[in-house]
Design a protein around this motif. Structure first.
Motif, PDB file in Angstrom:
ATOM      1  N   CYS A  33       0.857  -0.961   0.036  1.00 26.71           N
ATOM      2  CA  CYS A  33      -0.005   0.108  -0.012  1.00 26.71           C
ATOM      3  C   CYS A  33       0.886   1.290  -0.056  1.00 26.71           C
ATOM      4  N   ARG A  34       0.448   2.111  -0.776  1.00 28.58           N
ATOM      5  CA  ARG A  34       1.286   3.431  -1.124  1.00 28.58           C
ATOM      6  C   ARG A  34       1.017   4.427   0.135  1.00 28.58           C
ATOM      7  N   PHE A  35       0.121   4.299   1.057  1.00 24.82           N
ATOM      8  CA  PHE A  35      -0.184   4.977   2.279  1.00 24.82           C
ATOM      9  C   PHE A  35       0.394   4.839   3.430  1.00 24.82           C
ATOM     10  N   PRO A  36       1.607   5.150   3.997  1.00 26.43           N
ATOM     11  CA  PRO A  36       2.086   4.595   5.119  1.00 26.43           C
ATOM     12  C   PRO A  36       1.489   4.806   6.461  1.00 26.43           C
ATOM     13  N   HIS A  37       0.376   5.956   6.253  1.00 25.84           N
ATOM     14  CA  HIS A  37      -0.516   6.303   7.433  1.00 25.84           C
ATOM     15  C   HIS A  37      -1.496   4.976   7.774  1.00 25.84           C
ATOM     16  N   VAL A 235      -1.473  -7.553   5.138  1.00 25.68           N
ATOM     17  CA  VAL A 235      -2.985  -8.030   5.061  1.00 25.68           C
ATOM     18  C   VAL A 235      -3.388  -7.206   3.893  1.00 25.68           C
ATOM     19  N   HIS A 236      -4.351  -7.932   3.169  1.00 21.64           N
ATOM     20  CA  HIS A 236      -4.931  -7.129   1.874  1.00 21.64           C
ATOM     21  C   HIS A 236      -6.079  -6.457   2.347  1.00 21.64           C
ATOM     22  N   ARG A 237      -6.253  -5.228   1.902  1.00 20.56           N
ATOM     23  CA  ARG A 237      -7.293  -4.402   2.283  1.00 20.56           C
ATOM     24  C   ARG A 237      -7.795  -3.574   0.398  1.00 20.56           C
ATOM     25  N   GLU A 238      -9.028  -3.985   0.261  1.00 24.07           N
ATOM     26  CA  GLU A 238      -9.662  -3.544  -0.958  1.00 24.07           C
ATOM     27  C   GLU A 238      -9.274  -2.251  -1.337  1.00 24.07           C
ATOM     28  N   ASN A 239      -8.868  -1.804  -2.494  1.00 20.74           N
ATOM     29  CA  ASN A 239      -8.584  -0.298  -2.862  1.00 20.74           C
ATOM     30  C   ASN A 239      -7.216  -0.086  -2.327  1.00 20.74           C
ATOM     31  N   MET A 240      -6.593  -0.516  -1.469  1.00 21.63           N
ATOM     32  CA  MET A 240      -5.439  -0.220  -0.871  1.00 21.63           C
ATOM     33  C   MET A 240      -4.137  -1.123  -1.342  1.00 21.63           C
ATOM     34  N   GLY A 241      -4.365  -2.483  -1.397  1.00 21.31           N
ATOM     35  CA  GLY A 241      -3.341  -3.215  -1.687  1.00 21.31           C
ATOM     36  C   GLY A 241      -2.907  -3.886  -0.117  1.00 21.31           C
ATOM     37  N   TRP A 242      -1.716  -4.513  -0.439  1.00 24.90           N
ATOM     38  CA  TRP A 242      -1.057  -4.938   0.888  1.00 24.90           C
ATOM     39  C   TRP A 242      -0.572  -4.086   1.855  1.00 24.90           C
ATOM     40  N   VAL A 243      -1.123  -4.337   3.032  1.00 25.19           N
ATOM     41  CA  VAL A 243      -0.862  -3.023   4.263  1.00 25.19           C
ATOM     42  C   VAL A 243      -0.177  -3.830   5.228  1.00 25.19           C
ATOM     43  N   PRO A 244       1.071  -3.362   5.505  1.00 29.06           N
ATOM     44  CA  PRO A 244       1.901  -4.221   6.506  1.00 29.06           C
ATOM     45  C   PRO A 244       1.571  -3.994   8.036  1.00 29.06           C
ATOM     46  N   VAL A 245       1.625  -5.250   8.954  1.00 34.29           N
ATOM     47  CA  VAL A 245       1.109  -5.082   9.968  1.00 34.29           C
ATOM     48  C   VAL A 245       2.281  -4.952  10.974  1.00 34.29           C
ATOM     49  N   GLN A 246       2.450  -3.742  11.607  1.00 35.25           N
ATOM     50  CA  GLN A 246       3.518  -3.357  12.233  1.00 35.25           C
ATOM     51  C   GLN A 246       3.509  -4.268  13.690  1.00 35.25           C
TER      52      GLN A 246
END
Ligand SMILES: C=C1C[C@]23C[C@@]1(O)CC[C@H]2[C@@]12CCC[C@@](C)(C(=O)O1)[C@H]2[C@@H]3C(=O)O
Ligand SMILES: O=C(O)CCC(=O)C(=O)O
Ligand SMILES: [Fe+2]
Length: 345
Positions: A33-37, A235-246
């Motif tokens: 995912c491109r959005f780090p927040h 984890v995969h989130r629709e419209n965001m792609g793969w989000v790292p779980v810190q």
């Protein structure tokens, strides 16, 4: 490919270059995912709002992290140490506890491996019920500390899973009595229900082309995951792609599994996730798969059904669902889905 190629992991100790068999192409390694927040919700179980925060996270994400969960940090550290001790054994010894083809318990590559064209940069060890039989093969003279710690972990994780299940039910207006097969006791009597899976992801010479654990959803109702302090879960989130779980110190990740998606009649999202690897650190994770009694038929709960919400899935037992998943993998839910025209009763 020989069936054992999907069970026997690589002897990672002696590999200095990523073999072609383990090189994944970009289609499979889609970027993060491109959005780090954007972050998976972190929920304090001591908060009076815990139930509604869990409902929201389960509907929107199908995953959340929990703190104040009550499992002692000292136990989680011991489980991590024993896990590292196991995977540090010579390959020859680990192979004495290899999972049999078609079996579920023991050492090997994750069962999902056979559904992917490339092999995984990981090894796993599944404990269902007592770990003793395999632990004796791994440490003929010194298996008791491993067994005691893993059994205590199963017990604690089971208690926490029951608590989370009750909170989830309560958050959508259900009481425990609305769910016939759900009998929280805090003591898990049925050994078949105590599924603990240890994952090991050795440091990798070419992490960008490797895959630790390929994208999948878990078959469970809920999965509790301890990932220590080394990142890797996405984890995969629709419209965001793969989000790292810190990793958050001492917290646990809770993912919604396929069976919870079924009983909530699609309201709670089953979480698609994967694990990536890195060049320097050997990562381990510990997953507890919480499911219903093996022979209980589970289906969308009555209170989740009304004239606008017809039941989406037919009843299945956990065993039956694991079998369907083991054969058809990500088509499993589709295969038990009811026709939209199916009416109640
Ligand atoms: C109860 C189980 C869940 C699991 C299959 C199993 O019988 C034991 C291993 C579990 C595991 C761990 C790694 C990921 C996973 C998808 C896999 O291949 O084996 C899960 C399985 C699952 O949730 O379906
Ligand atoms: O290691 C991780 O972060 C993920 C493990 C996992 O998904 C599993 O064991 O099912
Ligand atoms: Fe998983």
């Amino acid at each position: 490919m020989n069936i054992l190629n999907h069970i026997i992991p690589l002897d990672f100790e002696n590999v200095i270059k990523l073999p072609d068999s383990h090189k994944w192409n970009d289609d499979h390694r889609s970027p993060v995912c491109r959005f780090p927040h954007v972050q998976v919700p972190l929920i304090d179980l001591a908060s009076p709002h815990a139930a509604s925060l869990i409902r929201q996270a389960s509907e929107e994400w199908g995953v959340f992290q929990v703190k104040s969960h009550g499992i002692p940090m000292s136990l989680l550290n011991q489980v991590e140490n024993q896990t590292r001790r196991l995977f540090a054994l010579p390959e020859k010894r680990k192979l004495l506890a290899i999972r049999s083809p078609g079996g579920s318990r023991g050492y090997g590559m994750a069962r999902i491996s056979s559904f992917f064209p490339k092999l995984l940069w990981s090894e796993g060890f599944t404990i269902i019920g007592s770990p003793v039989e395999h632990a004796v093969q791994l440490w003929p003279h010194d298996h008791s500390s491993f067994c005691e710690i893993m059994e205590e972990c199963q017990e604690e994780m089971n208690g926490l899973s029951e608590k989370l299940m009750s909170l989830m039910f309560c958050s959508v207006g259900l009481t425990n009595q609305d769910v016939k097969w759900f009998k929280p006791t805090n003591v898990c009597k049925n050994p078949q229900q105590r599924v603990l899976h240890l994952n090991s992801y050795p440091a990798c010479p070419d992490p960008d082309q490797a895959m630790g654990l390929a994208p999948h959803t878990d078959s469970s109702l809920l999965t509790l995951l301890y990932q220590g302090n080394i990142a890797g879960l996405q984890v995969h989130r629709e419209n965001m792609g793969w989000v790292p779980v810190q990793p958050v110190d001492g917290s646990l990740v809770v993912t919604v599994g396929d069976l919870m998606h079924i009983i909530s009649n699609g309201r709670f999202k089953n979480c698609l996730h994967r694990a990536v690897v890195n060049r320097t650190n050997h990562r381990v994770s510990i997953a507890y798969f919480y499911g219903p009694p093996r022979d209980a038929k589970v289906s969308p709960l009555m209170k989740m059904i009304d004239t606008d919400h017809h039941p989406l899935y037919r009843p299945v037992t956990w065993n039956e669902y694991l079998h369907i998943k083991g054969t058809y993998f990500n088509k499993a839910l589709e295969l038990i889905r009811l026709n939209v025209d199916t009416k109640l009763g």
